[in-house]
Design a protein around this motif. Structure first.
Motif, mmCIF file in Angstrom:
data_model
loop_
_atom_site.group_PDB
_atom_site.id
_atom_site.type_symbol
_atom_site.label_atom_id
_atom_site.label_comp_id
_atom_site.label_asym_id
_atom_site.label_seq_id
_atom_site.Cartn_x
_atom_site.Cartn_y
_atom_site.Cartn_z
ATOM 1 N N ARG A 30 0.859 -1.189 0.000
ATOM 2 C CA ARG A 30 0.000 0.000 0.000
ATOM 3 C C ARG A 30 0.889 1.230 0.000
ATOM 4 N N PHE A 33 1.197 4.612 -6.555
ATOM 5 C CA PHE A 33 1.239 3.213 -6.972
ATOM 6 C C PHE A 33 0.762 3.164 -8.423
ATOM 7 N N ARG A 40 -17.894 -2.299 -3.768
ATOM 8 C CA ARG A 40 -16.732 -1.565 -4.221
ATOM 9 C C ARG A 40 -16.668 -0.237 -3.476
ATOM 10 N N GLY A 93 -3.799 -3.628 -9.407
ATOM 11 C CA GLY A 93 -2.720 -2.955 -8.685
ATOM 12 C C GLY A 93 -1.394 -3.614 -9.031
HETATM 13 P P1 ATP Z 1 -8.049 -1.656 -1.083
HETATM 14 O O1 ATP Z 1 -9.245 -2.354 -0.549
HETATM 15 O O2 ATP Z 1 -6.805 -2.510 -1.069
HETATM 16 O O3 ATP Z 1 -7.842 -0.287 -0.512
HETATM 17 P P2 ATP Z 1 -9.391 -0.371 -3.269
HETATM 18 O O4 ATP Z 1 -10.759 -0.932 -3.247
HETATM 19 O O5 ATP Z 1 -9.129 0.973 -2.703
HETATM 20 O O6 ATP Z 1 -8.359 -1.447 -2.641
HETATM 21 P P3 ATP Z 1 -9.373 0.028 -6.115
HETATM 22 O O7 ATP Z 1 -9.645 1.453 -6.042
HETATM 23 O O8 ATP Z 1 -10.407 -0.906 -6.591
HETATM 24 O O9 ATP Z 1 -8.785 -0.482 -4.723
HETATM 25 O O10 ATP Z 1 -8.032 -0.214 -6.965
HETATM 26 C C1 ATP Z 1 -7.779 -1.431 -7.671
HETATM 27 C C2 ATP Z 1 -6.503 -2.088 -7.199
HETATM 28 O O11 ATP Z 1 -5.452 -1.134 -7.034
HETATM 29 C C3 ATP Z 1 -6.607 -2.724 -5.828
HETATM 30 O O12 ATP Z 1 -7.170 -3.993 -5.928
HETATM 31 C C4 ATP Z 1 -5.162 -2.781 -5.397
HETATM 32 O O13 ATP Z 1 -4.505 -3.918 -5.971
HETATM 33 C C5 ATP Z 1 -4.578 -1.545 -6.007
HETATM 34 N N1 ATP Z 1 -4.423 -0.473 -4.995
HETATM 35 C C6 ATP Z 1 -5.383 0.331 -4.489
HETATM 36 N N2 ATP Z 1 -4.858 1.214 -3.608
HETATM 37 C C7 ATP Z 1 -3.517 0.953 -3.561
HETATM 38 C C8 ATP Z 1 -2.406 1.527 -2.857
HETATM 39 N N3 ATP Z 1 -2.567 2.549 -2.035
HETATM 40 N N4 ATP Z 1 -1.174 1.002 -3.056
HETATM 41 C C9 ATP Z 1 -0.993 -0.046 -3.902
HETATM 42 N N5 ATP Z 1 -1.988 -0.614 -4.607
HETATM 43 C C10 ATP Z 1 -3.239 -0.138 -4.449
#
Ligand code: ATP
Ligand code: MG
Length: 420
Positions: free
Chosen positions: A119, A123, A257, A306
């Protein structure tokens, strides 16, 4: 020393090969599925995200990097790509193309989050969207492609596909009320974050990762039982297509979501290999969002992967080796360097990777360097060789040496390619 900002990271040369491998594999899979790349700006007007992601989401409420530029306009570093992609789709009239319009984009996203493994504050995502088609086959096809991409990366067996339907404007509001009432009656048993969400975004409470909340939330009313007939039919067809493809998946009735605009199908690809950061990709359908952003009333559908988490999953075992030079050219002195420099360039222009010493070190030191770099051959040129018009080609494994005419050297180097 000035260090990188907290939560952002460098991708060092040792990791770059894995990134390139993921990107190249993704492009290949996407393009065989008819997706074309679109490259988007990294910042947009703040209102685009406020409207496109939703005012009550975590992202908009507390995770955005927002700033004023010198003209006083409020701008934001993109926290995700869908809003920007739809903005470009509408702005450039891409919707006049035959449907669905299939687009993808890759690049950095920015969210002010608590940094930890998997995280970050900057990213990378691969974002994929299929626009303008309501058919449930699009939902299934997107999930099949997502899994195919991870199959191509040999990661599919470490991932699970979870699917749900969260209804639409016809059936979700009533469910939302019922869920909120159910949660309110049990607020005392929920964490502070959940309590704060009950009125703002009750569906999001279902997504809480706090282990103390999970057992109770697992008994919450499921939206599956509240879907209207068209939503239920849509979801049934998505599952029928997935079943027909042999794809393994689970229906997770708690899967909602974080973004506001999803309707009907939502899905996530999860892993148990990355600790708390278990989501590798997430997506779903967002019919109505294009219109909400000022475009035509069209359906939309997509997902985001991600990429940091994908690279973490690949780990060291699949680290992709960078191309290694076939030879180290070692000039012993200035005259030899002047002769070898253009020969090295001639070999490189034919796609043969070679490394070149600059004549400043002793032969022994250069041979050690070749060994350290794992280079298979040394090409030595000193004054004697220059008078004969030859180079000495030495195998670093056997120590065997032979003479090669200098003007034949680029051919010889090309022939060495692929030899130990
Ligand atoms: P999470 O529940 O992990 O916060 P999210 O629902 O905020 O995920 P999405 O907005 O759907 O995530 O983004 C799609 C993908 O991007 C996530 O499944 C994750 O793999 C990646 N991702 C989201 N936030 C981050 C972050 N801060 N750092 C790295 N990867 C991220
Ligand atoms: Mg998040």
């Amino acid at each position: 020393m000035i260090k990188a900002v907290r939560g952002v990271h460098d991708i060092l040369p040792a990791e770059a090969a894995a990134w390139q491998h993921v990107e190249a594999t993704a492009r290949q899979v996407l393009e065989t599925h008819g997706y074309r790349e679109i490259r988007l700006p990294i910042f947009e007007r703040t209102e685009l995200f406020a409207r496109g992601i939703g005012e009550v989401t975590d992202i908009v409420q507390k995770e955005m990097y927002t700033f004023e530029d010198r003209a006083g306009d409020s701008l934001t570093l993109r926290p995700e790509a869908t809003a920007s992609l739809l903005r470009a789709y509408i702005e450039h009239g891409l919707h006049v193309q035959p449907k669905p319009v299939r687009l993808y984009t890759m690049g950095p996203m920015f969210r002010y989050e608590r940094p930890q493994a998997g995280r970050y504050r900057q990213f990378h995502q691969l974002d994929v969207e299929a626009l303008g088609e309501e058919h449930p086959a699009v939902d299934a096809e997107l999930m099949m492609m997502l899994v195919e991409l991870f199959r191509a990366l040999r990661l599919a067996d470490r991932l699970q596909l979870e699917v749900n339907s969260i209804g639409d404007a016809a059936c979700r509001p009533a469910y939302r009320e019922r869920l909120a009432a159910w949660l309110r009656a049990r607020a005392g048993e929920l964490c502070e974050e959940c309590r704060g969400r009950i009125d703002r975004n009750p569906l999001r409470v279902l997504d809480c990762k706090n282990p103390a909340c999970r057992p109770l939330l697992d008994t919450a009313p499921a939206i599956r039982d509240a879907l209207c007939a068209p939503c239920a039919e849509h979801f049934a067809r998505v599952q029928r297509y997935l079943d027909a493809s042999g794809l393994s998946y689970v229906v997770n009735p708690r899967l909602v979501r974080g973004l506001d605009y999803y309707v009907r199908t939502t899905f996530e690809l999860t892993t148990t290999d990355l600790g708390a950061q278990n989501a590798v990709a997430g997506g779903g359908r967002y019919d109505g969002l294009i219109e909400h952003l000022g475009g035509p009333p069209e359906a939309g559908n997509g997902f985001a992967i991600g990429l940091e988490r994908v690279v973490l999953l690949l780990g060291r075992q699949q680290a992709v080796e960078a191309a290694r030079p076939v030879a180290l050219l070692i000039p012993l002195g200035e005259a030899a360097l002047t002769r070898l420099l253009p020969l090295a360039e001639a070999a490189r222009s034919r796609g043969v990777a070679v490394d070149l010493g600059y004549g400043a070190r002793r032969l022994r030191a250069e041979l050690e360097r070749a060994n350290k770099l794992g280079i298979g051959h040394a090409v030595i040129v000193g004054d004697e060789e220059l008078t004969r018009g030859e180079a000495t080609v030495r195998s670093m494994t056997t120590g065997q040496q032979r003479g090669v005419p200098l003007d034949k050297l680029p051919d010889e180097l090309a022939a060495l390619r692929g030899q130990p």
